[in-house]
Motif scaffolding. Structure first.
Motif, PDB file in Angstrom:
ATOM      1  N   MET A  21      -3.704   4.083   4.705  1.00 12.93           N
ATOM      2  CA  MET A  21      -3.907   3.205   5.856  1.00 12.93           C
ATOM      3  C   MET A  21      -5.116   3.631   6.685  1.00 12.93           C
ATOM      4  N   MET A  22      -5.357   4.924   6.794  1.00  7.86           N
ATOM      5  CA  MET A  22      -6.533   5.378   7.540  1.00  7.86           C
ATOM      6  C   MET A  22      -7.810   4.945   6.824  1.00  7.86           C
ATOM      7  N   PRO A  48      -2.852  -4.647  14.930  1.00  7.13           N
ATOM      8  CA  PRO A  48      -1.655  -4.267  14.173  1.00  7.13           C
ATOM      9  C   PRO A  48      -1.901  -3.077  13.240  1.00  7.13           C
ATOM     10  N   LEU A  49      -3.075  -3.004  12.660  1.00  3.82           N
ATOM     11  CA  LEU A  49      -3.402  -1.896  11.766  1.00  3.82           C
ATOM     12  C   LEU A  49      -3.455  -0.579  12.534  1.00  3.82           C
ATOM     13  N   VAL A  85       6.197   2.573  -4.211  1.00  2.00           N
ATOM     14  CA  VAL A  85       5.761   1.183  -4.331  1.00  2.00           C
ATOM     15  C   VAL A  85       5.548   0.584  -2.934  1.00  2.00           C
ATOM     16  N   HIS A  86       6.457   0.848  -2.011  1.00  2.00           N
ATOM     17  CA  HIS A  86       6.332   0.333  -0.640  1.00  2.00           C
ATOM     18  C   HIS A  86       5.042   0.817   0.009  1.00  2.00           C
ATOM     19  N   LEU A  90       1.968  -1.614   1.086  1.00  2.00           N
ATOM     20  CA  LEU A  90       1.903  -1.875   2.522  1.00  2.00           C
ATOM     21  C   LEU A  90       0.514  -2.289   3.013  1.00  2.00           C
ATOM     22  N   PRO A  91      -0.559  -1.663   2.577  1.00  4.54           N
ATOM     23  CA  PRO A  91      -1.882  -2.082   3.078  1.00  4.54           C
ATOM     24  C   PRO A  91      -2.246  -3.531   2.757  1.00  4.54           C
ATOM     25  N   PHE A  92      -1.633  -4.098   1.719  1.00 10.76           N
ATOM     26  CA  PHE A  92      -1.945  -5.480   1.378  1.00 10.76           C
ATOM     27  C   PHE A  92      -1.455  -6.457   2.444  1.00 10.76           C
ATOM     28  N   CYS A  93      -0.566  -6.009   3.332  1.00 11.29           N
ATOM     29  CA  CYS A  93      -0.144  -6.851   4.451  1.00 11.29           C
ATOM     30  C   CYS A  93      -1.312  -7.133   5.388  1.00 11.29           C
ATOM     31  N   PHE A  94      -2.340  -6.300   5.313  1.00 16.58           N
ATOM     32  CA  PHE A  94      -3.464  -6.428   6.226  1.00 16.58           C
ATOM     33  C   PHE A  94      -4.685  -7.059   5.578  1.00 16.58           C
ATOM     34  N   CYS A  95      -4.525  -7.554   4.364  1.00 21.38           N
ATOM     35  CA  CYS A  95      -5.631  -8.268   3.731  1.00 21.38           C
ATOM     36  C   CYS A  95      -5.810  -9.597   4.456  1.00 21.38           C
ATOM     37  N   ASP A  96      -7.033  -9.911   4.775  1.00 22.06           N
ATOM     38  CA  ASP A  96      -7.326 -11.125   5.519  1.00 22.06           C
ATOM     39  C   ASP A  96      -7.611 -12.249   4.535  1.00 22.06           C
TER      40      ASP A  96
END
Length: 184
Positions: A21-22, A48-49, A85-86, A90-96
């Motif tokens: 995430m960083m 949110p990120l 897997v989670h 998880l970072p794909f939740c922040f793909c625009d």
């Protein structure tokens, strides 16, 4: 046959996700606004990120400095696999995915969409709730760790495990999970 592993391995998952995430946060660093054709929608993307990265860093700290791990604590390998897997997904939740639409809308209007006061109040309330819930989760993890330290000094076979009687434990049995729901 049970596939068990030490519960301390959970901290490895926290390290993986925190680093991931960083890196995403660094990749999404805001550009120079004077040269950018990107709309200023930090509330929808970067805020949110930033909140999630602060949550993950705090949880990593808790895994290493707050939690009291028993040597006999174990978790099932399937739970560890689901965690991997989670944390990878998880970072794909922040793909625009709507970047092209936002970019098109921004270029074909007189400027960035002006947020009304109500949406700013909602964002501020959400950020304050997230910060408050993170504090409560940390507080209740400390309560649980201190409770375990107190009970680990006694013979485990003679003293049954009991729930603490402070904080949100007076109202719910898992306040740290309740706070986790509020965080997300």
């Amino acid at each position: 046959m049970l596939l068990l592993m030490p519960a301390r391995a959970l901290s490895t998952l926290r390290k993986l996700d925190t680093h991931e995430m960083m890196m995403l946060l660094l990749l999404k660093a805001p550009e120079d606004s004077s040269q950018s054709s990107r709309p200023p929608n930090w509330q929808q993307q970067e805020l949110p990120l930033v909140l999630l990265v602060s949550h993950l860093v705090r949880r990593l700290y808790e895994c290493h400095r707050v939690h009291v791990w028993k040597d006999s604590s174990q978790m099932h390998l399937a739970g560890y696999g689901v965690g991997i897997v989670h944390y990878i997904l998880l970072p794909f939740c922040f793909c625009d995915l709507s970047a092209a639409c936002n970019h098109y809308h921004y270029q074909n209007t007189n400027g960035p969409h002006q947020h009304d006061r109500w949406s700013m109040v909602q964002v501020a309330a959400a950020v304050l709730l997230c910060i408050y819930a993170q504090y409560q989760q940390y507080r209740h993890h400390k309560i649980l760790a201190n409770h375990r330290r107190l009970h680990s000094k006694q013979d485990d076979s003679l003293v049954p495990y009991t729930l603490p009687r402070s904080g949100w434990f007076t109202s719910v049995c898992c306040p740290h999970y309740t706070a986790e729901v509020l965080i997300y």
